[in-house]
Design a protein around this motif. Structure first.
Motif, PDB file in Angstrom:
ATOM      1  N   TYR A  68       0.838  -1.203   0.000  1.00 50.20           N
ATOM      2  CA  TYR A  68       0.000   0.000   0.000  1.00 50.20           C
ATOM      3  C   TYR A  68       0.873   1.253   0.000  1.00 50.20           C
ATOM      4  O   TYR A  68       0.637   2.194  -0.767  1.00 50.20           O
ATOM      5  N   GLU A 119       1.826   7.133  -6.422  1.00 51.23           N
ATOM      6  CA  GLU A 119       0.652   7.815  -6.971  1.00 51.23           C
ATOM      7  C   GLU A 119       0.342   9.124  -6.259  1.00 51.23           C
ATOM      8  O   GLU A 119      -0.245  10.033  -6.843  1.00 51.23           O
ATOM      9  N   SER A 164      -1.876   9.732  -4.180  1.00 49.04           N
ATOM     10  CA  SER A 164      -3.331   9.910  -4.211  1.00 49.04           C
ATOM     11  C   SER A 164      -3.973   8.628  -3.705  1.00 49.04           C
ATOM     12  O   SER A 164      -3.653   7.537  -4.203  1.00 49.04           O
ATOM     13  N   VAL A 165      -4.862   8.754  -2.714  1.00 50.08           N
ATOM     14  CA  VAL A 165      -5.560   7.592  -2.178  1.00 50.08           C
ATOM     15  C   VAL A 165      -6.430   6.953  -3.257  1.00 50.08           C
ATOM     16  O   VAL A 165      -6.468   5.731  -3.411  1.00 50.08           O
ATOM     17  N   THR A 166      -7.096   7.782  -4.051  1.00 42.29           N
ATOM     18  CA  THR A 166      -7.987   7.265  -5.096  1.00 42.29           C
ATOM     19  C   THR A 166      -7.205   6.503  -6.162  1.00 42.29           C
ATOM     20  O   THR A 166      -7.563   5.377  -6.531  1.00 42.29           O
ATOM     21  N   ARG A 167      -6.131   7.104  -6.662  1.00 41.81           N
ATOM     22  CA  ARG A 167      -5.345   6.438  -7.712  1.00 41.81           C
ATOM     23  C   ARG A 167      -4.663   5.183  -7.179  1.00 41.81           C
ATOM     24  O   ARG A 167      -4.553   4.174  -7.889  1.00 41.81           O
ATOM     25  N   ALA A 199      -5.790   3.249  -4.809  1.00 44.12           N
ATOM     26  CA  ALA A 199      -6.832   2.229  -4.681  1.00 44.12           C
ATOM     27  C   ALA A 199      -7.141   1.601  -6.038  1.00 44.12           C
ATOM     28  O   ALA A 199      -7.270   0.382  -6.156  1.00 44.12           O
ATOM     29  N   ASN A 200      -7.231   2.439  -7.059  1.00 41.99           N
ATOM     30  CA  ASN A 200      -7.482   1.919  -8.413  1.00 41.99           C
ATOM     31  C   ASN A 200      -6.341   1.030  -8.883  1.00 41.99           C
ATOM     32  O   ASN A 200      -6.567  -0.003  -9.531  1.00 41.99           O
ATOM     33  N   THR A 219     -11.097  -0.788  -2.783  1.00 39.72           N
ATOM     34  CA  THR A 219     -11.949   0.388  -2.627  1.00 39.72           C
ATOM     35  C   THR A 219     -11.175   1.532  -1.984  1.00 39.72           C
ATOM     36  O   THR A 219     -10.170   1.317  -1.300  1.00 39.72           O
ATOM     37  N   GLN A 220     -11.676   2.733  -2.198  1.00 35.60           N
ATOM     38  CA  GLN A 220     -11.016   3.896  -1.594  1.00 35.60           C
ATOM     39  C   GLN A 220     -11.069   3.846  -0.066  1.00 35.60           C
ATOM     40  O   GLN A 220     -10.062   4.161   0.585  1.00 35.60           O
ATOM     41  N   SER A 239      -7.871   4.101   2.363  1.00 40.73           N
ATOM     42  CA  SER A 239      -7.808   5.100   3.436  1.00 40.73           C
ATOM     43  C   SER A 239      -7.525   4.437   4.774  1.00 40.73           C
ATOM     44  O   SER A 239      -6.745   4.944   5.590  1.00 40.73           O
ATOM     45  N   ARG A 286      -1.833  16.412   3.150  1.00 44.41           N
ATOM     46  CA  ARG A 286      -2.531  17.155   2.101  1.00 44.41           C
ATOM     47  C   ARG A 286      -2.042  18.609   2.083  1.00 44.41           C
ATOM     48  O   ARG A 286      -2.082  19.316   3.090  1.00 44.41           O
TER      49      ARG A 286
END
Length: 318
Positions: free
Chosen positions: A13, A20, A22-25, A27-28, A33-34, A38, A55
Motif C-alpha cells: 500500500y 501515486e 493519491s488515495v484514489t489512484r 486504490a485503483n 476500494t477507496q 484510506s 494534504r
C-alpha cells in the motif's frame, strides 16, 4: 517493532501511495476500494508513527520520513517479487518482445545504430520502440511503462538502477570551406558563429534564452570559467540537424565526439579538437527496480554494454 506482527500488504500500500500520491489512484492501482486504502493509510501512520502523506496545495505530499522509506520499501518489494516469480528463460532468437526505450537524439544516432545491427543478427523478431525525452516522465520509467532511459542525466531518483554506458569527449564540426580550418585557435572560435545542440533529462523542453549562459550546458559553462562566451545563432535539439547546419553553413557545431564522427568520412566537413578544455560527459542507462530481475531486460542491458564496449575499443578521441 515486531516484524512478525506487521501486515506486509501495508508495505505494498505504502509503495503505491508514494508513487501515486493519491488515495484514489492508489486504490485503483491495487483494485481495492477507496475506504480500504484510506484505512490502510491510517494503519501505516500508526505503524510508522508518522503522517507519511500530508494534504497540501500541491496534493498529497510525502513527509521526510516517507521519502526515506520509499527507496527501501521499493527495493524490498522488488527483491520479494523476483524471488516468488517462477524463473523463465529468455530466448532472444525467438522472442517477439517489444522494448520501449526513452533515448536522446545523441544516443539514438550513435549507440542504437550499433545495437540494431546486433539485434538483426541475434534477435531478429525483437522490436524497439524509441521515445524522445519529451514523451515520458520519471514516473513512467519508475512504473516500468518504459523499459529503459538512455541519456545524459544530471540527477536520477534514488529508486532507479543506473549504469554508465560510456564517457565521450567533445569535437568541433565545421565546413571544409570555413575560414578557420587553417587558422584554428580560441580567438577564431570565439569570433565565429555557432550552432548549439542539447536535450537531456525528461519532460517537455522550454525555449533557450541566449543570455542565460548558466543554462546552456557543458560547452558554455567551460567558456564562462575562462571569462568568455560564444556567438550562438541557432539552437536545436537534434544532433543530425546541428551536423548538417555545420556542414552547409559557416557555423561551428561543438558536440560529443561520437556524434561528430558520424561525418568523419565526409570530405566536406572537418573535425577539430576544441581550442579549450571541456570535461567528458557520461551517457547512462537507467531503469526501474521493477524490471531489474527480468530475464529479457538483463539480456538487453548486457547487450547494450557489449555494443558500447566494442564501439570504444581502439578509439582515440579528437
Amino acid at each position: 517493532m515486531n516484524i512478525a506482527k506487521v501486515d506486509l500488504n501495508l508495505l505494498v500500500y505504502l509503495d503505491v501511495l508514494l508513487r501515486e500520491r493519491s488515495v484514489t489512484r492508489a486504490a485503483n492501482q491495487l483494485s481495492i476500494t477507496q475506504p480500504a486504502m484510506s484505512n490502510g493509510l491510517k494503519r501505516l501512520r500508526d505503524l510508522f508513527k508518522d503522517p507519511l502523506l500530508v494534504r497540501t496545495s500541491d496534493g498529497m505530499t510525502p513527509t521526510k520520513r516517507a521519502l526515506e522509506l520509499q527507496p527501501v520499501i521499493r527495493d524490498v518489494l522488488s527483491r520479494l517479487e523476483s524471488s516468488i516469480q517462477p524463473e523463465t528463460d529468455f530466448e532472444p532468437a525467438t522472442s517477439r518482445r517489444t522494448f520501449r526505450i526513452m533515448t536522446s537524439d545523441y544516443a539514438e544516432s550513435t549507440l542504437l545504430l550499433g545495437l540494431l545491427n546486433e539485434l538483426a543478427v541475434h534477435a531478429p523478431n525483437i522490436t524497439l520502440d524509441l521515445i524522445t525525452p519529451s514523451d515520458v516522465t520519471f514516473h513512467d520509467v519508475e512504473q516500468g511503462k518504459v523499459d529503459m532511459a538512455i541519456n545524459r542525466f544530471e540527477e536520477l531518483p534514488l529508486s532507479f538502477h543506473q549504469k554508465v554506458i560510456w564517457y565521450d569527449t567533445f569535437s568541433c564540426v565545421l565546413s571544409a570551406e570555413h575560414p578557420l580550418v587553417d587558422n584554428w585557435d580560441l580567438d577564431g572560435y570565439l569570433n565565429a558563429r555557432h550552432v548549439w545542440v542539447s536535450k537531456t533529462g525528461f519532460g517537455v523542453g522550454v525555449g533557450i534564452d541566449p543570455n542565460e549562459v548558466q543554462k546552456l550546458g557543458w560547452v558554455d559553462a567551460e567558456l564562462v570559467k575562462l571569462g568568455k562566451h560564444r556567438d550562438i545563432r541557432v539552437f536545436t535539439r537534434h544532433y543530425h540537424a546541428a551536423l548538417q547546419i555545420a556542414k552547409t553553413q559557416h557555423l561551428i557545431a561543438t558536440l560529443p565526439t561520437k556524434s561528430a564522427r558520424l561525418l568523419a568520412d565526409d570530405s566536406s566537413v572537418v573535425l577539430k579538437a576544441p581550442p579549450f578544455d571541456i570535461p567528458p560527459i557520461a551517457l547512462k542507462m537507467a531503469w526501474s527496480a521493477l524490471l531489474h530481475h527480468d530475464a529479457g531486460h538483463i539480456w538487453l542491458r548486457r547487450l547494450i554494454g557489449e555494443v558500447a564496449q566494442r564501439m570504444n575499443e581502439g578509439e582515440t578521441f579528437s
